[in-house]
Design a protein around this motif. Sequence first.
Motif, short mmCIF file in Angstrom:
data_model
loop_
_atom_site.label_atom_id
_atom_site.label_comp_id
_atom_site.label_asym_id
_atom_site.label_seq_id
_atom_site.Cartn_x
_atom_site.Cartn_y
_atom_site.Cartn_z
N LYS A 1 40.31 43.36 -5.36
CA LYS A 1 40.76 42.78 -6.51
C LYS A 1 41.80 41.96 -6.34
N ARG B 1 21.32 41.09 -16.76
CA ARG B 1 22.37 41.89 -16.84
C ARG B 1 23.56 41.17 -17.50
N ARG C 1 26.92 44.47 -22.35
CA ARG C 1 28.17 44.18 -22.74
C ARG C 1 28.89 45.34 -21.96
N ARG D 1 32.42 47.88 -21.42
CA ARG D 1 33.44 48.57 -21.95
C ARG D 1 34.08 48.88 -20.79
N LEU D 2 35.55 49.28 -20.72
CA LEU D 2 36.31 49.76 -19.56
C LEU D 2 36.92 50.90 -19.91
N SER D 3 36.68 51.89 -18.85
CA SER D 3 37.38 53.24 -19.04
C SER D 3 37.71 53.70 -17.56
N ASP E 1 24.46 49.51 -23.68
CA ASP E 1 25.54 48.96 -23.10
C ASP E 1 26.30 49.80 -22.00
N GLU E 2 27.23 49.23 -21.25
CA GLU E 2 27.66 50.02 -19.95
C GLU E 2 29.16 50.45 -20.38
N VAL E 3 29.59 51.58 -19.91
CA VAL E 3 31.15 51.88 -19.60
C VAL E 3 31.20 51.63 -18.34
N VAL E 4 32.18 50.95 -17.76
CA VAL E 4 32.49 50.65 -16.44
C VAL E 4 33.85 51.22 -16.17
N SER E 5 34.15 51.69 -14.95
CA SER E 5 35.30 52.41 -14.60
C SER E 5 36.27 51.18 -14.47
N SER E 6 37.42 51.29 -14.76
CA SER E 6 38.54 50.33 -14.77
C SER E 6 38.91 50.01 -13.15
N THR E 7 38.45 51.03 -12.43
CA THR E 7 39.01 50.69 -10.89
C THR E 7 37.91 49.86 -10.19
N ALA E 8 36.72 49.65 -10.71
CA ALA E 8 35.52 49.20 -10.18
C ALA E 8 35.72 47.56 -10.26
N GLY E 9 35.24 47.19 -9.05
CA GLY E 9 35.41 45.53 -8.76
C GLY E 9 33.93 45.11 -8.89
N PHE E 10 33.77 44.09 -8.23
CA PHE E 10 32.48 43.22 -8.12
C PHE E 10 31.23 44.05 -7.72
N ARG F 1 29.40 46.38 -9.92
CA ARG F 1 28.55 45.62 -10.87
C ARG F 1 26.94 45.00 -10.24
N SER G 1 34.49 53.21 -6.82
CA SER G 1 35.29 53.78 -8.19
C SER G 1 36.26 54.55 -7.99
N ASP H 1 29.76 57.25 -12.29
CA ASP H 1 30.50 56.51 -13.10
C ASP H 1 29.45 55.64 -13.66
N SER I 1 22.63 49.89 -15.68
CA SER I 1 22.76 50.15 -14.45
C SER I 1 22.00 51.48 -14.03
#
Lengths: 637, 302
Positions: free
Chosen positions: A356, A518, A523, A525-527, B47-56, B59, B112, B210, B215
């Motif tokens: 990142k 995709r 859409r 959402r972050l968690s 829709d998706e819930v993605v970990s806030s740590t995750a990068g590209f 995805r 993750s 996660d 996905s």
Amino acid sequence: MSMGFLILLLSLIPALGKRSGFFVLFWILGSLTLGYEYTLALYGTSAGSWIISFPEPLGTAHLGLNPLSAFFGLVFSLGLPLGMLYGHYYLREHQEEGLGSHLFWLGVMGLSMHGILWIRHTLLFLMLWEVMSLSSFFCVIQDRDKSVKPGLDYLITMQVGAFLLLIGFGLAYLSSGSFDFSTLSGMNRIPLFLLLAGFSFKAGFFPVASWLPQAHPVAPSHVSGIMSGMMIKTGLYGILLLISCNLFSLAEILVFFLIALLSSFFGVIHALAEDNLKRALAFSSIENMGIIGLGICIGLLGGISGNPVMASLGFAGALLHTLFHSLFKPLLFYLSGNVLIATHSLKIDELGGLSKSMPATSRLFLIGVLAISALPVGNGFISEFTIYFGMIQGLKSQFLPAMLVSVFALAAMAFVGALALIAFSKLYSISFLGTARSRKAEKAREMKAGMLTAPVILGVLILVTGLTGQFALLGIKPLLSWFGYQEEALHGLQLVFGQMGIVFGILILFGLLLWLVRRICVRERLSNTWGCGYQKPRARMQYNSLAYTQPLSHFLKPFILIKKTRDSENAVFPAKLEYRQEVRDLVERFVILPVTRLIAAFLKLFSGIHNGKTNSYIAYSLVVLILLMFWVLRFAP
Amino acid sequence: MIPIVMIIFLPLLLPGIINRSKAIMAGRKGQSIFQPYYHFAKLLGKDEVVSSTAGFITRIAPLIALAATLVAALFIPMGWQKSVLGFGGDFVLVLYLLALAKGIMVLAAMDSGSSFEGMGASRELSFTAFLEPAFMLILSALIYNGSLQSLASIISWHSINFHEVWSLISALLIASALYIMLLVEAARVPFDDPNTHLELTMIHEVMILDYSGFSLALIHYTAALKMLIYCSLISNLLIPGSFFWAPLIYFVLLFCQLVSIGLVESLMARFRMNRNLELVLVPVSISLLVMAALIARTLGGW
């Protein structure tokens, strides 16, 4: 020739004036000129040659190119200017004393690497070889604090190798009375093996490769990239030169096969266990040289079993891997240089989360990882596929040893390939993915565009050569006819690469299509990451490099020497606990160190003579005088 | 055309059959065998819930894994049908495409930053170290006995032949090696338990903790497709030549394999994680055995 070398020689002037920009410019121009000549020579149009006459015992020295040296020349004229370009920006960030002398030695190193490809005179070759070793030693010890000892280690190893070369060339001279390279064909076994051993020191084959993991991590990143990507290939050049003009028996080829196999296995398991970015890359160079060696052995086996298709595929695979390794290995070294500057650390357990904060570096590193673990779309897959293809040809061989070796090599290369995938996914995921494991990694910022120029060019080249296999094959074809095989032998491979290009096209199309879907439909959402109910995940809870390779460690334990230190007090309540694990080089610990100790012990026997007392020195001369007197009296008429 | 239709629509039936046979063994009625399809369709629309740590990587990983597995499936003969693509030596490409899919999913798991997912990732990859040589050895045994062609023709050339004892032995042994590889690759008991309730003891399932929504749907589909690839290879090896009943035999064999996976899962417990790797070595030794037997036969003229 004169033109290109003149430009490269001129580059030493701005080097001494610390004008690295001009230095790089000269190198790019010179490499373009030389590259043009190498291309001409590779396709056999004009291999211009020069003759230098020396006073009698030395004879005349021929300077000229053959397709093999032209191929290596092309590899160098592609890789060296990119390395210098990266070095220009790297040195700017990594300000050290002695920029002028560093650039000067860098230039001398590159010049001597080009030079040895032209020379057809054993003594001059050896001299330039020494210049190359010395100048690269000076390049390695740029950072004086910690690099002098490993640098000296490197220099001494190179001297041992050069010593073997000296004996080999000397014996060749004694038997033929000429210093010309023509004496290298059809050699006696002893000088031949001395020369092969001497070149193996530079190429980094199994028992004599322990300088690589020592010298590479301490050298400036552009130097490690150049040395690992290009300079060790000069050893390979020597080996291929000898192989092309000598015949080998089955037993000898089997010995080479064993060495190549051990190199790749030894290299990859150490890369797997290592937690220092550049040391792991250095070990992986040993692995890649092993894979190149496997290709050469398949080529040799095909040769003696009368299977030209297998032979040409083996050699083609080895040469392709040589070319591709000189693209992806420098890329990875340069990018670890970026990581080093951004975080001041190469220990992967202190990194993390860089994907990142350093997006460009991490994406380019991923391309390098793809290539080095031979996954499709990276170019490593193309070259390994060629070697696999040669082995598969060997399966149907009527010659039993060739067939058995092919089966064994197929399984072994798949095993090594899988271990390489584990090793590099570990390096990448621990250092670039997840969250930052230390303060240093938190503060990392992306490098300026300059530091990314050379890696971007290399990354694009890797993808292009990975997607279109036929492309690089064109450069290999003339070499094969020089090795004595028909170009048609590669026809089947060419067709396969054509179809593979289509398959890769479908793969990329699928991928892009899915990505678009995709992108449009989903859409996000972050968690938080799921922590099994635990709400406050910390960076230290992530898997580290030790844990990552734990499942395999049980199987690899006999082959790796690991030093474990553990500080803990057996108190009632657990106090601070420290556990450290360090990978040691097996060969160095059990072979090189004991041998050097033996030599040192032997030399100690004579140290009493040199005791610093004047009266004993006078006594020595008196004894010598008396002995001389007896000798004269005895033998005088 | 038929193989493509099968690649697209058949895979999700496989976990359905396994689940149903497990349910029947346990004395339950069980879910419909089409349940995975409903599940897939439902997930696709979410829709998706993605970990806030995750990068590209997180995805793109499921997309790349699916694309690579799909392309690999194009090389696999589906029963009586020829494969869609094929060239000499293509099995190396298939092997490495599957490795690409696995490698990118492992990177996604590490992305993750969760220790559970790292655990799964490292276990999953360490299996690869022994599976890839096994695959190579199996293929080299087949090529040694036949000729260098595409994966599909190698396999169909070696279809079982009841009149020759050697063909019988080698086909059965190789099929059993492939069956163990199937259990490993499809993340099944005794290597991995997809139904365990503890993250620590899973491999494949824990790597995708996660993921959600679109996905996750793709990941489920990819896993099922990989199972179909291995099942098809085994079935093809056991179909005696090409004749009228071949399609039926293919589906019967497929069904038997799935039921047997369900049976294994109902009757056995998962093995200890740290000893699993030793069992993964079994396919390597079986394929070595076959190879050695074939060479001995050629030399000794049995």
